[in-house]
Design a protein around this motif. Sequence first.
Motif, PDB file in Angstrom:
ATOM      1  N   GLN A   1       3.860   5.601  -5.721  1.00  0.00           N
ATOM      2  CA  GLN A   1       3.773   5.616  -7.176  1.00  0.00           C
ATOM      3  C   GLN A   1       2.724   6.602  -7.656  1.00  0.00           C
ATOM      4  N   ALA A   2       1.603   6.682  -6.946  1.00  0.00           N
ATOM      5  CA  ALA A   2       0.545   7.637  -7.311  1.00  0.00           C
ATOM      6  C   ALA A   2       1.038   9.075  -7.140  1.00  0.00           C
ATOM      7  N   GLU A   3       1.803   9.336  -6.079  1.00  0.00           N
ATOM      8  CA  GLU A   3       2.350  10.669  -5.861  1.00  0.00           C
ATOM      9  C   GLU A   3       3.360  11.035  -6.943  1.00  0.00           C
TER      10      GLU A   3
ATOM     11  N   GLN B   1       0.827  -1.207   0.000  1.00  0.00           N
ATOM     12  CA  GLN B   1       0.000   0.000   0.000  1.00  0.00           C
ATOM     13  C   GLN B   1       0.860   1.256   0.000  1.00  0.00           C
TER      14      GLN B   1
ATOM     15  N   THR C   1       2.283   1.729  -3.438  1.00  0.00           N
ATOM     16  CA  THR C   1       1.238   2.183  -4.348  1.00  0.00           C
ATOM     17  C   THR C   1       0.986   3.683  -4.176  1.00  0.00           C
ATOM     18  N   ARG C   2       0.917   4.140  -2.930  1.00  0.00           N
ATOM     19  CA  ARG C   2       0.734   5.584  -2.680  1.00  0.00           C
ATOM     20  C   ARG C   2       1.897   6.382  -3.229  1.00  0.00           C
TER      21      ARG C   2
ATOM     22  N   ASP D   1       3.411   9.884  -9.978  1.00  0.00           N
ATOM     23  CA  ASP D   1       2.663  10.055 -11.232  1.00  0.00           C
ATOM     24  C   ASP D   1       1.943  11.395 -11.255  1.00  0.00           C
ATOM     25  N   ALA D   2       1.498  11.857 -10.091  1.00  0.00           N
ATOM     26  CA  ALA D   2       0.770  13.122 -10.015  1.00  0.00           C
ATOM     27  C   ALA D   2       1.697  14.327 -10.134  1.00  0.00           C
TER      28      ALA D   2
END
Length: 73
Positions: free
Chosen positions: A67-69, A61, A64-65, A71-72
């Motif tokens: 990676q999302a940061e 988790q 994943t967070r 990407d953003a």
Amino acid sequence: MASNPIETLRSGLPDRYLTPEDIASLFAVPLETVYAWRKKRTGPPGFRVGRHVRYDPAAVQAWTRAQAELDAA
């Protein structure tokens, strides 16, 4: 744990470590991709238990967070 790791991770942490097959199912990628991530050290952090690779759901988790940061940004 439910048979679907995606549902379990969204509702809470499973009560066991995840397998490479669980990771492949979770991210809808081929199992070979999960092993390539491990070899390149670009995927979620895993660890060995004897000859088996396992993943801590909390670490997955967190990865994943992160990676999302990235990407953003």
